[in-house]
Design an enzyme around this catalytic site. Structure first.
Site, PDB file in Angstrom:
ATOM      1  N   ASP A 160      -1.523  -6.311   9.460  1.00  0.00           N
ATOM      2  CA  ASP A 160      -2.596  -5.363   9.187  1.00  0.00           C
ATOM      3  C   ASP A 160      -3.720  -6.143   8.522  1.00  0.00           C
ATOM      4  O   ASP A 160      -3.612  -6.524   7.360  1.00  0.00           O
ATOM      5  CB  ASP A 160      -2.069  -4.234   8.284  1.00  0.00           C
ATOM      6  CG  ASP A 160      -3.122  -3.155   8.022  1.00  0.00           C
ATOM      7  OD1 ASP A 160      -4.337  -3.425   8.237  1.00  0.00           O
ATOM      8  OD2 ASP A 160      -2.746  -2.058   7.592  1.00  0.00           O
ATOM      9  N   LYS A 185     -12.810  -0.366   5.786  1.00  0.00           N
ATOM     10  CA  LYS A 185     -13.003  -1.176   4.583  1.00  0.00           C
ATOM     11  C   LYS A 185     -14.183  -2.119   4.724  1.00  0.00           C
ATOM     12  O   LYS A 185     -15.067  -2.172   3.889  1.00  0.00           O
ATOM     13  CB  LYS A 185     -11.732  -1.985   4.282  1.00  0.00           C
ATOM     14  CG  LYS A 185     -10.471  -1.167   4.316  1.00  0.00           C
ATOM     15  CD  LYS A 185     -10.447  -0.088   3.256  1.00  0.00           C
ATOM     16  CE  LYS A 185      -9.143   0.682   3.293  1.00  0.00           C
ATOM     17  NZ  LYS A 185      -9.106   1.768   2.299  1.00  0.00           N
ATOM     18  N   TYR A 235       0.837  -1.191   0.000  1.00  0.00           N
ATOM     19  CA  TYR A 235       0.000   0.000   0.000  1.00  0.00           C
ATOM     20  C   TYR A 235       0.882   1.255   0.000  1.00  0.00           C
ATOM     21  O   TYR A 235       1.712   1.432   0.906  1.00  0.00           O
ATOM     22  CB  TYR A 235      -0.893  -0.054   1.245  1.00  0.00           C
ATOM     23  CG  TYR A 235      -1.542   1.238   1.693  1.00  0.00           C
ATOM     24  CD1 TYR A 235      -1.372   1.688   3.004  1.00  0.00           C
ATOM     25  CD2 TYR A 235      -2.369   1.989   0.855  1.00  0.00           C
ATOM     26  CE1 TYR A 235      -1.980   2.840   3.452  1.00  0.00           C
ATOM     27  CE2 TYR A 235      -2.975   3.149   1.294  1.00  0.00           C
ATOM     28  CZ  TYR A 235      -2.779   3.584   2.592  1.00  0.00           C
ATOM     29  OH  TYR A 235      -3.376   4.722   3.036  1.00  0.00           O
ATOM     30  N   ILE A 247      -6.898  -5.265   7.911  1.00  0.00           N
ATOM     31  CA  ILE A 247      -7.970  -4.314   7.660  1.00  0.00           C
ATOM     32  C   ILE A 247      -9.003  -4.816   6.642  1.00  0.00           C
ATOM     33  O   ILE A 247     -10.134  -4.352   6.631  1.00  0.00           O
ATOM     34  CB  ILE A 247      -7.366  -2.955   7.214  1.00  0.00           C
ATOM     35  CG1 ILE A 247      -8.382  -1.838   7.346  1.00  0.00           C
ATOM     36  CG2 ILE A 247      -6.824  -3.044   5.815  1.00  0.00           C
ATOM     37  CD1 ILE A 247      -7.832  -0.475   6.971  1.00  0.00           C
TER      38      ILE A 247
END
Lengths: 474, 438
Positions: free
Chosen positions: B238, B277, B153, B240
């Site tokens: 992570d 998200k 990302y 998410i």
């Protein structure tokens, strides 16, 4: 084992040869084991270690004790009365009322037209530094708070999740690790955490004295600046709080002019924390930095104002802070940093409606001032009754009280003993001046806006008992 | 005699203020600019730029809207207005107990109950951006590094490095094994850091991966855990996108692997989560750090003072996430809708002659345009990207902005638009590919 060789050479002779081998070897092993142990058990970074340790400042210890044993008139009458948290509980009923009359449209809205009604408008990514409508509403609100004489430019506003990140972000923008800010004492204990923990910045106290009402003197500022320079430390700015926390006084116009002049001569920044601007209950005139800058021809690029809704609107939980900067580069950098501390969208939506209701806000601000003053009057007349001195203040949610009369001797150790007595015996949590870096021992900050009138009297009574105990034990 | 007027020296700012580490001048953000200047709108601007570079989930709004309409107490409306005063003043960094509990149980639900989460280990932050930065401050000293698998990302370059002064050393992954993380790659990254005299603080993975849109397999997670244990460094996972996996059984959280190991060595592991998200609520700013390390929990919690979640929002979400009927339905429906979108875009791209990495999660697909490159280089990729943005008017993210080692890959988001808009985008791609063939 490179250590071993030179030591061996130094320590001659047979006994020396053994020692010369043994000592460095032992030292090496000791350091190696210590390093291993250090690596094995250390889990947080070195810079986080001080934060991991338990909080020792009486400011935080006191707050912690109250949360374990909070006073409640009915459920826990022997609990600790909280005078250590500058929170305002006097006017939440007005906001509650406003919500019940206005909320249907205020928060979520209906339908999906225009994008900002209906859930589609508040759920998606927003500009990190706040939506334009809220900045406009905030600019208008700040103007109302300051008496309507100054106008604030919404494009100079950066919104943050509370005043705590606001001041940290400003420090990140204005100073490098190792740089310093000059801060008049006594000051809000939270600054030590908010401004230095992660920024690497240092605070240099500039002591103010009761002899001149705790107003900052330029001579003291100059001296502190010079001493820093001698040490090779770069001073990047001055931080003032106006109305002052913990004293509650307002800076005179002349003092502000002098500070601005000083900042210009030294080419440093000036930050004015005005978070209590709407909590001015006395008759003195308030001079916001904005007002001074509006009127005079000062170089504005070094000026920044901090604000927030935690005190004047009692919305501490909603996390709404403001950086107002006259410097475009600072604004640009600060805006980008708000990605780590943005105001939550439903809160933004609610506040746009609330702050735009200017007639409600006008009534609220006036009522708020009156109610704070009422509590202030009750508290200080109570202090007078028990013979305890204090500083006359015009602003803030607290009183700066002189408890040196209750101390046997005039030093910090005594002050902390008194604090302990007040907290654990009298069951009253007040913030000792040493936690605020006060140079004169014996001062305590007492907040009175979280209590009912009756509870203020109970608090005074408990302080009186301590005063009596102290007199009789002399 | 002319009087010289000296310009006053302008006041100085910090290095952070003037640094470029915020990264907003990279192509990832330049594409957004093109969109901002000419945004697609079904009705008023049908030939505008379609935003396919924003990983936002808009497919399940109606469920959220319905909940809020039927539960006024979540918004302090009606009878539920009690508790407003306490809520308005609540700024305890431990977070609202009901909200923390609801978050922990929501995280359990997403993982199909295969891992347990203790509410006391949940630290709340205003978004995952803040969570990742905060963990970096807590776990890594200035000048040390995170090992991060590529592609990653683009926001990490800023979030993990800007104020923290920490570096990122890439763990190179490539298409030869579908970009999976391997132990040799981990070792190579570690050695690379050592050769640059940079101490490694830990490994940071995103699972499911952004931008790949793929979950990490259990065996790779085991390898990563073994690696960080060997090196005695941290692991941040992570997660998410954990609720955006198309089929629940395909996601293995590091939490499950730790449970199977009876939490041995778990004090090195920390999970980041957020509602941006899975629930499509990025504007609410809700993130969490879940750490198995007590000291990290305490320290991170104290530091979260800089990034607390609005108590109003905590209250609203506590109501919503405690409602088991709502969460069960939401998770299932959201998954199904995302899977349908994914299948549609893959089919649409395939029929245009474009292949993607086989994905099973996330709000995007990882598209392979390497056969279309004039030159198999980063420049070739950026040329093609410019064509995409300015000719096809599709803002997609070039793999180079994600530090992908192979040119020609692009991340394409599909959940931040209506079904119709997706069709328009696919149509434009079809036309372009046809033109190329003739």
């Amino acid at each position: 084992m490179r250590l071993v060789v030179p030591l061996r050479g130094i320590v001659g002779g047979r006994g020396g040869l053994i020692l010369g081998t043994f000592v460095p070897c032992a030292l090496f092993c000791y350091l190696h084991i210590r390093r291993l142990r250090f690596l094995a058990t250390r889990r947080v970074s070195e810079r986080a270690e001080p934060i991991a340790k338990a909080e020792e400042s009486p400011y935080y210890v006191g707050l912690g004790r109250v949360s374990q044993d909070p006073f409640d008139e009915v459920a826990n009458p022997n609990g600790i009365i909280q005078l250590g948290l500058s929170e305002n509980r006097l006017c939440l009923d007005l906001i509650e009322e406003w919500l019940s009359e206005n909320l249907n449209g205020a928060m979520i809205g209906h339908g999906s037209d225009k994008g900002h009604l209906g859930i589609g408008g508040i759920t998606g990514y927003q500009p990190h530094d706040g939506v334009t409508e809220l900045k406009e509403a905030m600019a208008g609100f700040m103007s109302q708070v300051m008496g309507g004489e100054i106008s604030f430019d919404p494009s100079r506003i950066v919104l943050t999740a509370g005043a705590t990140p606001a001041i940290e972000i400003l420090c990140f923008c204005l100073a490098d690790p190792g740089d310093a800010f000059l801060v008049p004492t006594p000051y809000y204990p939270g600054f030590d955490r908010d401004m230095t923990w992660r920024t690497g910045v240092e605070l240099i106290p500039v002591h103010c004295h009761s002899a001149n009402n705790f107003i900052l003197s330029i001579a003291a500022l100059q001296q502190a600046f010079n001493q820093a320079r001698k040490r090779g430390q770069r001073v990047q700015g001055i931080l003032i709080s106006n109305p002052s926390n913990p004293v509650g006084n307002l800076l005179p116009q002349k003092t502000l002019h002098d500070i601005l002049d000083f900042a210009r001569k030294k080419n440093i920044h000036i930050i004015s924390d005005e978070i209590f601007a709407g909590s001015i209950h006395g008759n003195e005139e308030f001079f916001s930095l904005a007002k001074i800058l509006d009127a005079e021809n000062f170089d504005k690029s070094r000026a920044h104002i901090l604000y927030g809704l935690s005190k004047d609107l009692s919305l501490a939980g909603f996390r709404v802070g403001v950086i107002y900067s006259y410097n475009d580069d600072v604004l640009a950098a600060a805006k980008k940093l708000t990605r780590f501390s943005s105001v939550s969208a439903p809160t933004q939506r609610l506040l746009i409606s609330l702050l735009s209701d200017t007639s409600f806000i006008g009534r609220y601000l006036e009522t708020n001032r009156k109610r704070i003053r009422k509590m202030y009057d009750i508290f200080v007349s109570g202090l007078k009754e028990i013979g305890v001195k204090y500083v006359d203040s015009s602003g803030g949610l607290y009183c700066w009280v002189d408890m040196s009369g209750l101390m046997h001797s005039h030093n910090v150790k005594e002050e902390l003993e008194l604090w302990d007595k007040l907290l654990n015996v009298a069951k009253v949590n007040a913030t000792p001046g040493s936690a605020c870096h006060s140079i004169e021992p014996g001062w305590f900050r007492c907040c009175f806006t979280t209590l009912s009138e009756g509870n203020i009297r109970i608090a005074i009574e408990r302080i009186r008992k301590v005063a009596e105990m102290r007199k009789s034990s002399r | 005699m002319a009087k010289e007027i000296e310009a006053a020296p302008s006041v100085q700012l910090s290095s952070i203020a003037v640094s470029e580490t915020h990264g907003e001048n990279s192509p990832y953000f330049a594409g957004w600019k093109a969109y901002d200047e000419n945004p697609y709108n079904e009705a008023s601007n049908p030939s505008g730029v379609i935003q396919m570079g924003l990983a936002e989930n808009q497919v399940s709004f109606d469920l959220l809207e319905e909940y809020l309409e039927t539960h006024p107490e979540a918004s302090f409306r009606g009878r539920g207005a009690t508790g407003f005063r306490e809520n308005a003043l609540f700024q305890d960094y431990h977070g609202l107990p009901t909200f923390r509990k609801a978050m922990a149980s929501f995280m359990e639900e997403i993982r199909g109950g295969r891992a347990k989460f203790d509410p006391r280990r949940v630290v709340l932050t205003a978004g995952a951006t803040a969570a990742n930065e905060l963990l970096t401050f807590v776990l890594a000293d200035r000048g040390t590094a995170w090992l991060v698998p590529t592609p990653y990302y683009p926001g990490f370059d800023r979030d993990l490095r800007w104020r923290t002064g920490v570096n990122i050393v890439p763990i190179n992954c490539d298409s030869s094994n579908n970009f999976q993380i391997t132990t040799p790659a981990l070792e190579a990254a570690y050695e690379l850091a050592e050769s640059m005299n940079i101490r490694v603080s830990g490994v940071l993975i995103t699972n499911p991966s952004n931008p790949l849109g793929v979950t990490i397999s259990r065996s790779v997670l085991e390898d990563i855990l073994d690696f960080i244990t060997r090196k005695n460094i941290h692991l941040v996972s992570d997660e998410i996108y954990s609720g955006s996996v198309f089929s629940s059984s395909e996601f293995v959280s590091v939490a499950e692997v730790l449970e199977a190991r009876e939490y041995k060595g778990s004090e090195r592991v920390h999970i980041v989560y957020s509602l941006s998200k899975d629930l499509g609520l990025p504007g609410f700013r809700v993130g969490t750090i879940y750490s198995y390390n007590d000291e990290v929990v305490t320290t991170a919690r104290r530091m979260s003072s800089f990034t607390l979640i609005s108590s109003q929002t905590q209250h609203l979400l506590a109501c919503m996430l405690s409602d088991k009927k709502f969460t069960k339905n939401y998770i299932e429906v959201n998954r199904t809708r995302l899977r349908k979108r994914y299948e549609r875009i893959i089919e649409g791209l395939r029929s245009a002659g474009i292949e993607c990495l086989k994905g099973n999660a996330g709000l995007f697909c990882w598209m392979n345009l390497s056969p279309l490159l004039e030159k198999p280089t980063k420049e070739g990729e950026l040329d093609l990207w410019r064509t995409m943005v300015h000719e096809l008017k599709l803002n997609i993210s070039p793999g180079s902005s994600c530090h992908c080692s192979e040119p020609g890959w692009f991340r394409v988001c599909f959940a931040n638009m209506s079904e119709h808009t997706l069709e328009v985008a696919l149509e434009r791609i079809h036309k372009y590919m046809e033109q190329r063939r003739t």
